[in-house]
Design an enzyme around this catalytic site. Structure first.
Site, mmCIF file in Angstrom:
data_model
loop_
_atom_site.group_PDB
_atom_site.id
_atom_site.type_symbol
_atom_site.label_atom_id
_atom_site.label_comp_id
_atom_site.label_asym_id
_atom_site.label_seq_id
_atom_site.Cartn_x
_atom_site.Cartn_y
_atom_site.Cartn_z
ATOM 1 N N TYR A 28 -22.362 -48.516 -20.743
ATOM 2 C CA TYR A 28 -21.962 -47.192 -21.212
ATOM 3 C C TYR A 28 -20.455 -47.173 -21.436
ATOM 4 O O TYR A 28 -19.663 -47.151 -20.495
ATOM 5 C CB TYR A 28 -22.352 -46.110 -20.204
ATOM 6 C CG TYR A 28 -23.845 -45.946 -20.003
ATOM 7 C CD1 TYR A 28 -24.756 -46.655 -20.780
ATOM 8 C CD2 TYR A 28 -24.347 -45.090 -19.035
ATOM 9 C CE1 TYR A 28 -26.124 -46.509 -20.592
ATOM 10 C CE2 TYR A 28 -25.718 -44.929 -18.848
ATOM 11 C CZ TYR A 28 -26.596 -45.654 -19.622
ATOM 12 O OH TYR A 28 -27.948 -45.508 -19.435
ATOM 13 N N SER A 88 -32.660 -37.630 -20.443
ATOM 14 C CA SER A 88 -32.829 -36.793 -21.643
ATOM 15 C C SER A 88 -33.812 -35.651 -21.388
ATOM 16 O O SER A 88 -34.774 -35.459 -22.146
ATOM 17 C CB SER A 88 -33.304 -37.641 -22.835
ATOM 18 O OG SER A 88 -32.357 -38.620 -23.170
ATOM 19 N N PRO A 89 -33.617 -34.870 -20.304
ATOM 20 C CA PRO A 89 -34.554 -33.771 -20.021
ATOM 21 C C PRO A 89 -34.503 -32.665 -21.064
ATOM 22 O O PRO A 89 -35.425 -31.859 -21.138
ATOM 23 C CB PRO A 89 -34.089 -33.266 -18.647
ATOM 24 C CG PRO A 89 -32.648 -33.631 -18.586
ATOM 25 C CD PRO A 89 -32.521 -34.927 -19.324
ATOM 26 N N ALA A 148 -34.285 -33.422 -24.252
ATOM 27 C CA ALA A 148 -34.676 -34.117 -25.493
ATOM 28 C C ALA A 148 -33.466 -34.378 -26.374
ATOM 29 O O ALA A 148 -33.492 -34.124 -27.578
ATOM 30 C CB ALA A 148 -35.748 -33.324 -26.242
ATOM 31 N N LEU A 203 -33.704 -29.399 -27.167
ATOM 32 C CA LEU A 203 -34.161 -28.230 -26.419
ATOM 33 C C LEU A 203 -33.002 -27.387 -25.903
ATOM 34 O O LEU A 203 -33.222 -26.437 -25.157
ATOM 35 C CB LEU A 203 -35.025 -28.684 -25.234
ATOM 36 C CG LEU A 203 -36.324 -29.405 -25.580
ATOM 37 C CD1 LEU A 203 -37.018 -29.893 -24.319
ATOM 38 C CD2 LEU A 203 -37.254 -28.490 -26.357
ATOM 39 N N GLY A 253 -30.599 -25.874 -27.874
ATOM 40 C CA GLY A 253 -30.035 -24.944 -28.840
ATOM 41 C C GLY A 253 -28.897 -25.539 -29.640
ATOM 42 O O GLY A 253 -28.268 -24.845 -30.442
#
Length: 965
Positions: free
Chosen positions: A458, A606-607, A609, A613, A615
């Protein structure tokens, strides 16, 4: 902090070399009850200067103190991170002018102003200190410890009375305790169970659902309940077996209903049989079915429960608490006297009396609320963490020692320093990246999300370095998980895992990493058992405290879990997978429930997405139908135009498929080359004004000046840095340079993309400095020279560039591509050595870089297994093309699958793995093709235009056009 540790553990050994300790035969009593960790200093009789100096010395030598005292892990970490910051607070509170700086003296980050500015608001150390026993009273009659030390006010005494040592006061308090304590003994023994007679039910119609009742509490957190069973429909409850916990209630149907159970309860016992210690699901089912009947007594453990807190005069409550916002206080340790029945280490204290501790923004507010509400007999609301929990709760991930307590919401650092997304597309290590990381760290820790997931890849180490720097300089408590990415091939995985853990710990400025995960399952021939052994080796070497896996299936996870448990006696702590409302595969596949059964904590990356999700990506308020006219009705002309476009695209695809096996059309490459003749003003004049940038130093240069030379010059205009053509051309030119086939001529490559993309491209391929590399961010040179713009350029306004790339793979606007791809599998033994020598070097270099595949089987399925015990797999890093020798494929030219293996390495381990960093900023440039020009002075000797994907200039032929000098 320091005073609490000293009060809890006593003085260090006499031989410990810590300034201000027992060198003179004792320690100043003022030190132990004064303000060493942020408490108000009392009025000492000792020399104030000596007292303050002693406090400074202890605070600034916290590392030696941590080694001298038998501290728990959390206590030691707090001491190490907050020692210098505590000294600064002491100086401010006492008026001392002694300078102190919370940051290390030799700080490699200090040269960057953005770090200093961004970390300025973080420099104040966290107030989550660890406290233990109540200190003795101060002369003015008020307790001198912090509120979080859970104490009762002591009796006052005259200030002139000589103060007795704190340990003597504690011994006297213990001696005064009656033999039969006034408080009830803890319910350590098992409760007596009375099994009531089962209800009589004659069928569903005669069943009367019992009214909902509150189950009887046998001891805090443990309830006595009864099972309701209807002979016709059963219990109507969905249970999930969780290892070492029991049966978890997943769902309760309306009929017959379970009045005394709630969703989330853990059933630990039915009748006289325990369930939590059943070794297997089958054994748990056998025990449960044995006593399955209406009215069967149950022992139920509930995550949220109430306890009665005990507080003794002078001794306080005997709790060691850690402040974990916004959850409340984490119980780290409980003393025997006065004892707290029902509490255990790892519980979270969220409310005491009317005072809510969870949700408060600062420890000072929580301390005041706790101090005001704490008294003997007060009720405390407690939450007990489990291996998975609801939002806002702490999660207890199992380790070989005490659990790893994590907040239910953590922070992923995948995008930290990533050039293609996240943090405004900033480069790793840049001032903007450091400032963004600091602000993210501050916001996360301020909201209680102190868990960070990272990896060495990363930001190429930037994420780990940032976390280490920020945690050290700000004093904020944090837990960091990192990963090891297993490379394919016959390598020592255990040694590689240990090395990764130690290097990550160095970047994080820790002695060992808290959670080490395998980034993905390793490729064959490495077995799952070997991967489990490698994780265990990191724990045994002291390089990691807990281990987990990422992107494993349930079957793979079970093998690793069982191996760690049976062979090494270690738990598998976590399993990290992509999980969100849009990504439910881990749930539907049974992975989540499987992890619950095994006691493995699921980490969902990635809860949201990837922002879909959150906005972040919004749909336009109104959708304009492209076929509608100004009046809002369907325009017939637009419909006809759309149909014509679709038919034209389909026609081009069909014609391209008919020509799959045809060679790409040939055109002249000399002075009569069509592309050269189309440039009426000549190559150099056409390139004037087109700016390119040197990948080596970032300097800009006019393309015409770049192509001006007194001798031979070969200029290859690559496609973008993430394209197959660019990778294979660079690999061929690298070998040609090494073999001396370019003579004294300069060789230049101009690729489409940024300078950073070019640097990564050169790094991945180990390009020599003699191979000049330039970046053309906008593809200006390629467009000026009239090189192909890919499939169906007339429809570029209607078609997505990625779809146009797909069409080119089918041969549309890229004649000969499929034929060339198939040629990599079938080979071509008629090719000369100059045309294929680069393949061997490419295979070896790719394997050395870890690009999959790094090894291939030594025998084909129909070949006999060798009897000499030789390795089944050949390492391409050393074997290269010799793997294909003496196998019946021929000894010259390209053998079957030889070139295809190079292309697989380039695609998987090179292009796809680094796509975001290699691709051009403008997607339209994905289809832009390149070419090659050979100069002799200003005269063009060779001019070639790429036909499409993998139909680039033949390097061996082009280099033969160089002047012979």
């Amino acid at each position: 902090m320091i005073s609490s540790a000293l009060r809890h553990h006593g003085l260090p050994d006499a031989g410990c070399e810590i300034p201000g300790t027992v060198h003179q035969g004792g320690m100043d009593g003022a030190l132990l009850s004064g303000k060493v960790d942020g408490e108000e200093p009392r009025d000492d009789h000792a020399n104030p200067v000596e007292s303050e100096n002693t406090k400074h010395e202890l605070a600034e030598h916290c590392e030696e103190l941590a080694e001298a005292l038998p501290l728990k892990p959390l206590e030691a970490r707090r001491l190490q991170r907050e020692g210098v910051a505590a000294a600064e607070r002491i100086a401010g509170a006492s008026g001392s002018q002694r300078p102190s700086d919370p940051r290390p003296e030799a700080d490699p980050w200090a040269e960057s102003d953005p770090w200093s500015e961004a970390a300025a608001g973080l420099a104040e150390a966290s107030d989550r200190r660890i406290t233990a026993k109540a200190p003795r009273a101060t002369p003015n009659g008020k307790g001198g410890g912090s509120a979080s030390s859970v104490q009762a006010a002591a009796k006052s005494r005259p200030p002139e009375e000589e103060e007795e040592p704190w340990w003597q006061a504690r011994a006297e308090a213990l001696a005064e305790a009656p033999e039969e304590p006034w408080f009830p003994p803890p319910a350590a023994e098992e409760p007596t169970w009375e099994i009531p007679a089962p209800s009589v039910a004659t069928g569903r119609s005669g069943w009367r659902a019992p009214t909902r009742a509150e189950p009887k509490a046998e001891r805090p957190g443990v309830l006595a309940a009864h099972l309701a069973v209807d002979p016709a429909v059963g219990a109507g409850v969905s249970l999930l077996w969780c290892a070492r916990e029991g049966y978890r209630v997943q769902d309760i149907e309306e009929f017959p209903g379970q009045p005394e159970l709630q969703v989330g309860d853990l059933i630990r016992r039915i009748g006289p049989l325990t369930l939590h210690d059943a070794g297997t699901v089958e054994e748990a089912e056998r025990r449960f079915s044995t006593h399955f009947a209406d009215g069967a007594p149950l022992e139920v453990e509930r995550a949220h429960f109430t306890v009665v807190l005990r507080v003794r005069p002078k001794l306080g409550a005997g709790l060691s608490l850690v402040w974990f916002p916004p959850e409340g206080y984490l119980v780290e340790a409980i003393e025997d006297i006065p004892g707290q029945p029902g509490l255990r280490s790892g519980d979270v204290l969220r409310r005491v009396g009317a005072a809510a501790l969870g949700g408060l923004g600062s420890q000072s507010a929580a301390d005041r609320a706790l101090a005001g509400a704490l008294k003997d007999g007060v009720l405390g609301r407690v939450y007990r963490p489990r291996c998975d929990a609801a939002a806002g709760d702490l999660v207890a991930a199992r380790t070989a020692a005490s659990p790893l307590w994590l907040p239910s919401v953590g922070v992923g650092t995948w995008s930290w320093g990533n050039e293609s997304f996240g943090h405004q597309h900033v480069a790793p290590g840049s001032p903007a990246a450091k400032e963004a990381a600091a602000s993210t760290f501050k916001a996360a820790t301020g909201l209680g999300s102190y868990f960070f997931d990272s990896a060495p890849t990363y930001g190429r180490g930037f994420a780990e370095e940032s976390l280490g720097h920020l945690a050290t300089t700000t004093g904020h408590f944090s837990v960091v998980a990192t990963k090891h990415f297993p490379r394919a091939g016959p390598r020592d995985l255990a040694a590689a895992v240990v090395t990764t853990a130690r290097e990550a710990a160095a970047r994080l400025q820790l002695e060992s990493v808290e959670l080490l995960q395998l980034h993905r399952p390793a490729e064959p021939p490495c077995s799952l058992e070997a991967q489990a052994d490698a994780l265990a080796s990191a724990v045994k070497a002291g390089a990691a405290k807990a281990v987990g896996v990422c992107n494993f299936s349930l079957a793979e996870l079970r093998v690793v879990h069982d191996r760690l448990k049976s062979v090494h006696g270690l738990p598998l702590s976590t399993c990290q997978v992509e999980l969100s409302l849009l990504r439910q595969l881990p749930v539907s596949s049974g992975l989540v429930n499987g992890c619950r059964e095994l006691g493995v904590t699921v980490l969902a990356f990635s809860p949201l997405a990837m922002g879909r999700l959150s906005g972040r990506y919004v749909v336009r308020a109104s959708f304009q139908n492209p076929l509608e006219g100004p009046d809002g009705k369907i325009d017939q002309k637009k419909v006809e135009g759309a149909l014509a476009t679709g038919l034209d695209i389909a026609k081009n695809v069909v014609f391209a498929l008919f020509d799959i096996f045809k060679e790409p059309p040939q055109e002249a490459t000399g002075k009569d080359a069509p592309g050269l003749l189309a440039l009426s003003s000549g190559v150099l004049e056409t390139l004037k004004g087109c700016q390119v940038q040197s990948v080596k130093d970032g300097s800009s240069k006019d393309a015409a000046a770049l192509c001006t030379s007194t001798g031979g010059l070969a200029v290859f205009f690559l496609t973008h840095f993430g394209d197959f053509n660019s990778w294979e051309l660079a690999q061929q030119l690298r070998t040609a340079l090494r073999e001396g086939r370019t003579g004294s001529a300069r060789v230049v490559m101009v690729g489409i993309g940024s300078v950073d993309s070019g640097k990564l491209f050169a790094e991945q391929l180990d390009l020599p400095e003699a191979l000049e590399l330039y970046a053309d961010p906008s593809g200006a040179c390629h467009q000026a020279l009239g090189f192909s713009t890919g499939a169906l350029p007339q429809y570029k306004e209607n078609l997505n560039p990625y779809f146009r790339v797909f069409l080119m793979l089918l041969g549309v606007g890229s004649p000969g591509t499929i034929r060339t791809v198939l040629g990599g599998y079938f080979g071509n033994t008629a090719l000369g050595s100059e045309e294929v020598s680069w393949v061997d070097e490419a295979l070896k270099q790719g394997a050395q870089k870890g690009r999959f595949p790094t090894s291939v089987p030594r025998r084909l399925p129909w070949e006999e297994k060798p009897t000499d015990g030789a390795e089944e797999w050949a390492d391409l890093a050393t074997a290269g093309s010799t793997v294909w020798s003496n196998r019946g494929f021929g000894e010259t030219g390209l053998r079957p699958f030889e070139l295809a293996t190079v292309r697989l390495q380039n695609m998987v381990g090179g292009i796809i793995a680094n796509w975001d960093s290699l691709k051009p900023a403008d997607d339209e440039l994905l289809v832009q093709q390149g070419g090659a020009i050979i100069f002799d002075g200003e005269e063009v000797k060779y001019f070639f235009r790429d036909k499409g994907i993998l139909t680039y200039a033949p390097v061996a032929t082009a280099l033969k056009a160089l002047p012979k000098k």
